[in-house]
Design a protein around this motif. Sequence first.
Motif, PDB file in Angstrom:
ATOM      1  N   TYR A  36      11.782   2.985   8.324  1.00 29.82           N
ATOM      2  CA  TYR A  36      10.419   3.110   7.838  1.00 29.82           C
ATOM      3  C   TYR A  36       9.609   1.926   8.357  1.00 29.82           C
ATOM      4  N   GLN A  38       5.963  -0.380   7.564  1.00 28.35           N
ATOM      5  CA  GLN A  38       4.962  -0.695   6.540  1.00 28.35           C
ATOM      6  C   GLN A  38       3.877  -1.578   7.137  1.00 28.35           C
ATOM      7  N   ARG A  42       0.178  -1.424   2.375  1.00 32.89           N
ATOM      8  CA  ARG A  42       0.363   0.019   2.426  1.00 32.89           C
ATOM      9  C   ARG A  42       1.782   0.381   2.009  1.00 32.89           C
ATOM     10  N   GLY A  43       1.970   1.655   1.734  1.00 38.63           N
ATOM     11  CA  GLY A  43       3.314   2.154   1.473  1.00 38.63           C
ATOM     12  C   GLY A  43       4.109   2.265   2.755  1.00 38.63           C
ATOM     13  N   LEU A  44       5.293   2.815   2.634  1.00 38.41           N
ATOM     14  CA  LEU A  44       6.184   2.948   3.782  1.00 38.41           C
ATOM     15  C   LEU A  44       5.966   4.288   4.475  1.00 38.41           C
ATOM     16  N   LEU A  88       5.850  -4.390   9.481  1.00 34.22           N
ATOM     17  CA  LEU A  88       7.120  -4.683   8.826  1.00 34.22           C
ATOM     18  C   LEU A  88       8.001  -3.429   8.925  1.00 34.22           C
ATOM     19  N   PHE A  90      11.639  -1.452   7.981  1.00 35.84           N
ATOM     20  CA  PHE A  90      12.733  -1.406   7.029  1.00 35.84           C
ATOM     21  C   PHE A  90      13.756  -0.356   7.448  1.00 35.84           C
TER      22      PHE A  90
ATOM     23  N   GLN B   6      -0.891   7.398  -5.875  1.00 38.62           N
ATOM     24  CA  GLN B   6      -0.558   6.454  -6.941  1.00 38.62           C
ATOM     25  C   GLN B   6      -1.837   5.840  -7.524  1.00 38.62           C
ATOM     26  N   GLN B  37       8.642  -3.709  -4.912  1.00 36.07           N
ATOM     27  CA  GLN B  37       8.704  -4.521  -3.698  1.00 36.07           C
ATOM     28  C   GLN B  37       8.006  -5.851  -3.956  1.00 36.07           C
ATOM     29  N   LEU B  88       4.500  -5.066  -5.620  1.00 38.56           N
ATOM     30  CA  LEU B  88       3.960  -3.770  -5.221  1.00 38.56           C
ATOM     31  C   LEU B  88       4.932  -2.709  -5.722  1.00 38.56           C
ATOM     32  N   LEU B  90       6.091   1.050  -5.641  1.00 40.49           N
ATOM     33  CA  LEU B  90       6.003   2.199  -4.757  1.00 40.49           C
ATOM     34  C   LEU B  90       6.635   3.419  -5.389  1.00 40.49           C
ATOM     35  N   PHE B 102       6.237   8.267   0.823  1.00 41.28           N
ATOM     36  CA  PHE B 102       5.802   7.175  -0.050  1.00 41.28           C
ATOM     37  C   PHE B 102       4.301   7.212  -0.285  1.00 41.28           C
ATOM     38  N   GLY B 103       3.918   6.772  -1.465  1.00 37.91           N
ATOM     39  CA  GLY B 103       2.530   6.486  -1.742  1.00 37.91           C
ATOM     40  C   GLY B 103       2.175   5.099  -1.238  1.00 37.91           C
ATOM     41  N   SER B 104       0.901   4.744  -1.371  1.00 38.25           N
ATOM     42  CA  SER B 104       0.443   3.438  -0.893  1.00 38.25           C
ATOM     43  C   SER B 104       0.757   2.309  -1.862  1.00 38.25           C
ATOM     44  N   GLY B 105       1.183   2.668  -3.063  1.00 33.62           N
ATOM     45  CA  GLY B 105       1.625   1.658  -4.002  1.00 33.62           C
ATOM     46  C   GLY B 105       0.560   1.177  -4.970  1.00 33.62           C
TER      47      GLY B 105
END
Lengths: 115, 111
Positions: A36, A38, A42-44, A88, A90, B6, B37, B88, B90, B102-105
């Motif tokens: 993933y 990032q 933001r999310g992944l 980033l 992961f 989210q 996170q 954060l 998620l 995934f959402g943006s958190g």
Amino acid sequence: AQSVAQPEDQVNVAEGNPLTVKCTYSVSGNPYLFWYVQYPNRGLQFLLKYITGDNLVKGSYGFEAEFNKSQTSFHLKKPSALVSDSALYFCAVRAGRTSYDKVIFGPGTSLSVIP
Amino acid sequence: DAGVTQSPTHLIKTRGQQVTLRCSPKSGHDTVSWYQQALGQGPQFIFQYYEEEERQRGNFPDRFSGHQFPNYSSELNVNALLLGDSALYLCASSLEGHGYTFGSGTRLTVV
């Protein structure tokens, strides 16, 4: 217990050069492996996954990853890096094929592509 | 097709307070997983919900609880907030046999 290691906190590469982001894993049974990306705050975003079959997996944005069972590795690669690849990254592993099995993430590697 | 949503995006709470974070999964997804996170770290698995029940749980104290509704949306509740809960959060949704979206958190800051 399953675990993921990303031995490099930071990877720097010049634009246009090939890049590699390393990942090793530990899991009992057949691994299901993911990468993933990032971006800040933001999310992944999913890049690619290995479930079974060909050890070289192709994913989004020109990325690919090579599964090596004997070395328990799943390194992410791209032939020619772009500045926009800076983010980033992961690596993650799931010890099972069902969504019942939790996904464990590595600590992440920060990639900087230098113009 | 909406992805994972989210809310809120940012939140500031005081130590000892309680917080509720919300997640709407991607259309067609029936499983929701929550991750924490911390800054500079990888996401840590909190728990996963399927068919309105907690199916798996990570190494988090009971202060962290959740819920899944019949429409598959989910909430994460954290009681007695500590400074170390700043992170954060998620949400990821999935469907059997498929990967996570995934959402943006939600960025939670505890002061």
